[in-house]
Scaffold this active site. Structure first.
Site, PDB file in Angstrom:
ATOM      1  CD  GLU A   1      -6.229   4.131   3.479  1.00 22.68           C
ATOM      2  OE1 GLU A   1      -6.405   3.424   1.811  1.00 22.68           O
ATOM      3  OE2 GLU A   1      -6.730   3.899   4.130  1.00 22.68           O
TER       4      GLU A   1
ATOM      5  CG  ASP B   1      -6.495   4.751  -0.501  1.00 16.81           C
ATOM      6  OD1 ASP B   1      -5.192   3.963  -0.346  1.00 16.81           O
ATOM      7  OD2 ASP B   1      -7.380   5.541  -0.702  1.00 16.81           O
TER       8      ASP B   1
ATOM      9  CD  GLU C   1      -8.652   2.619  -2.941  1.00 19.08           C
ATOM     10  OE1 GLU C   1      -8.950   1.489  -2.293  1.00 19.08           O
ATOM     11  OE2 GLU C   1      -8.892   4.116  -2.785  1.00 19.08           O
TER      12      GLU C   1
ATOM     13  CG  HIS D   1      -7.779   7.964   2.878  1.00 18.11           C
ATOM     14  ND1 HIS D   1      -9.780   8.628   2.883  1.00 18.11           N
ATOM     15  CD2 HIS D   1      -7.791   7.627   1.504  1.00 18.11           C
ATOM     16  CE1 HIS D   1     -10.113   7.944   1.551  1.00 18.11           C
ATOM     17  NE2 HIS D   1      -8.286   7.169   1.268  1.00 18.11           N
TER      18      HIS D   1
END
Length: 429
Positions: free
Chosen positions: A229, A231, A234, A245
Site C-alpha cells: 500500500e 498512501d 491521508e 507500506h
C-alpha cells in the site's frame, strides 16, 4: 473535489460463487483523468469509479433476503465461506442517493453521511479503466497530481487517496468463487491486512466473524486480506500524511488472504505487512505552522498535491529511492516542510531510507517498515501496478488520533513523534 493527472518525469470451489444481483443496474459514475508528458496531456475519458463490495447490498440470489445485515452474517444461509458466495449476490449501487458519491466533469465528491431509506456512512471507490477492470498505475519515475478540497473535512475523519496492489480484475481469474469482479468492487486488500472485508478470495469471510463493539455496521472475520500500500494522501483540514507500506506476501506484495499471525494478530508488527509505514506528517515532524486553516498550506482553500517517485536510474524499472511532496496553491509552488527537531534529526523534507531509519530510531517506533523491505520493496510493488483507491472514513479503532492528535495516548505529547496534529483529543464518533 478531485482532479487527477499522471505525469512522466525524464482449494477452488466447484459451485458458482459471489453472484451478481439483478435488482439495480450497476452504472459507474464517469471520472476522466489525464496522463501527461512534456509534449502535452491526453484525457482518459473512459475513466470511472466503482464502489467497493463491502458497501454493497448482499442478498440471496433471486430474492430479497439479506445475506448480511448490520454487523452480522445470516448464518442460516452463510453456513460457510464457499456456500455463502455461491448463494449470495452483490447488488448494483445507487451512487448518489444511497452513498453520496457524485462526479461532475473530472471532479469526484464523497459525502461522509448520506441519509435516505437507510443511513450510509463513508465510502470507498476505485478508478476503472473499463467496466470490468481497474486502472493499474506504475508511478515509478513519475509524479501523481490531484486537486483536493478538505475545507469541510473536520478532525476525526480521513479523506484518503492511495494505491494498493490489488488484482486488476478484482480476483475473478484467480478465484473461481468470485463472479462479480472489479465491476462490483471486489478484491480489496491493504497493509493492515483488513479483516472487516466480507468477501475474500471469492468466499464469504464467515468463519470467526465477530461484530464490531463500536461500529454497528461492521465486524471482523477469521481471515484478512493483505497487500502492498502506498498512501498518497491521508488527510483532513487539520493534518495530512503520506506513507509507504511494503508487504512480503507470497506474491511479492500482491493480494494474499491471511489468518492469525500472518495478519498481524496478536502481534501487530509480526505479520506479512508493515501496518505503520514510514509516514511524513509535517506536524509530527515538528513543523506546527505548515498545514491547516490559514497556514502555509491553507486548508480553507483548494490545493494541488504533487507526489514524485524518484528512482536510482531515472526509469520506471529502477529502484525507488525517494518519495517527494510539494503543493501548488494560489499560484504558489510550496515545497514540502522540513523535519524540525534540531539536534535530534537532520532537516529532511522527503521520504528516503535515511529519513525512515532516522525517524524510526528517534521516535522509538517499530521497524516493521525496514523488516518488510523498505523503499526498495515498496518500489518493486509499485512497479507491478497498483489500483487507485479513494475513500472517506472514520476510525473506530483509534479515532484517527494517529493522524490529527497525539498518539499513543499513554505517552507525553511533548515527546518527539507523538503529536501528529494540534488537537489533544476529539470526540469519539
Amino acid at each position: 473535489m478531485l482532479n487527477l493527472a499522471l505525469v512522466s518525469l525524464s482449494l477452488a470451489v466447484a459451485v458458482l460463487g459471489q453472484q451478481v444481483g439483478t435488482y439495480t443496474t450497476e452504472t459507474h459514475p464517469r471520472l476522466p483523468w489525464q496522463e501527461c508528458t512534456r509534449s502535452g496531456c491526453t484525457t482518459q475519458s473512459a475513466g470511472s469509479v466503482s464502489l467497493d463490495a463491502n458497501w454493497r447490498w448482499t442478498h440471496v440470489t433471486g430474492n430479497y433476503t439479506n445475506c448480511y445485515t448490520g454487523s452480522a452474517w445470516n448464518t442460516s444461509i452463510c453456513t460457510d465461506g464457499p456456500t455463502c458466495a455461491s448463494r449470495c449476490a452483490l447488488e448494483g449501487a445507487n451512487y448518489q442517493s444511497t452513498y453520496g458519491i457524485t462526479t461532475s466533469g473530472n471532479a469526484l465528491t464523497l459525502k461522509f453521511v448520506t441519509r435516505g431509506e437507510n443511513t450510509n456512512v463513508g465510502s470507498r471507490v476505485y478508478l476503472m479503466e473499463s467496466e470490468s477492470r481497474y486502472k493499474m498505475f506504475n508511478v515509478l519515475n513519475k509524479e501523481f497530481t490531484f486537486d483536493v478540497d478538505v475545507s469541510k473535512l473536520p478532525c476525526g475523519l480521513n479523506g484518503a487517496l492511495y494505491f494498493v496492489q490489488m488484482d486488476q480484475d478484482g480476483g475473478t481469474a484467480r478465484y473461481s468463487g468470485n463472479k462479480a469482479g472489479a465491476k462490483y468492487g471486489t478484491g480489496y486488500c491493504d497493509s493492515q491486512c483488513a479483516r472487516d472485508i466480507k468477501y475474500i478470495n471469492g468466499e464469504g469471510n464467515v468463519q470467526g466473524w465477530n461484530a464490531s463493539p463500536t461500529d454497528p455496521n461492521a465486524g471482523t472475520g477469521g481471515y484478512g486480506t493483505c497487500c502492498g500500500e502506498m498512501d498518497i494522501w491521508e488527510a483532513n483540514s487539520i493534518s495530512t500524511a503520506y506513507t509507504p507500506h511494503p508487504c512480503r506476501t507470497n506474491n511479492d506484495g500482491g493480494q494474499q488472504r491471511c489468518s492469525g499471525q500472518e495478519c498481524g494478530t496478536p502481534i501487530r508488527h509480526d505479520g506479512v505487512c508493515d501496518p505503520d509505514g514510514c509516514d511524513f506528517n509535517s506536524y509530527r515532524m515538528g513543523h506546527r505552522e505548515y498545514y491547516g486553516p490559514g497556514k502555509f498550506v491553507d486548508t480553507t482553500k483548494k490545493m494541488t498535491v504533487v507526489t514524485q517517485f524518484l528512482t536510482d536510474n531515472n526509469s520506471t524499472t529502477g529502484t525507488l529511492v525517494e518519495i517527494r511532496r510539494l503543493y501548488v496553491q494560489d499560484g504558489r509552488v510550496i515545497p514540502n516542510s522540513k523535519v524540525n527537531f534540531p539536534g535530534l534529526l537532520d532537516p529532511m523534507d522527503s521520504i528516503t531510507e535515511k529519513f525512515c531509519d532516522d525517524t524510526k530510531r528517534a521516535f522509538e517506533d517499530a521497524t516493521s517498515f525496514q523488516k518488510q523491505g523498505g523503499l526498495a520493496h515498496m518500489g518493486r510493488s509499485l512497479a507491478k501496478g497498483h489500483v487507485l483507491v479513494l475513500s472517506i472514513w472514520d476510525d473506530h479503532g483509534a479515532n484517527m488520533l494517529w493522524l490529527d492528535s497525539s498518539y499513543p495516548t499513554n505517552v507525553n505529547a511533548s515527546k518527539p513523534g507523538i503529536a501528529r496534529g494540534r488537537l489533544l483529543q476529539h470526540q469519539v464518533r
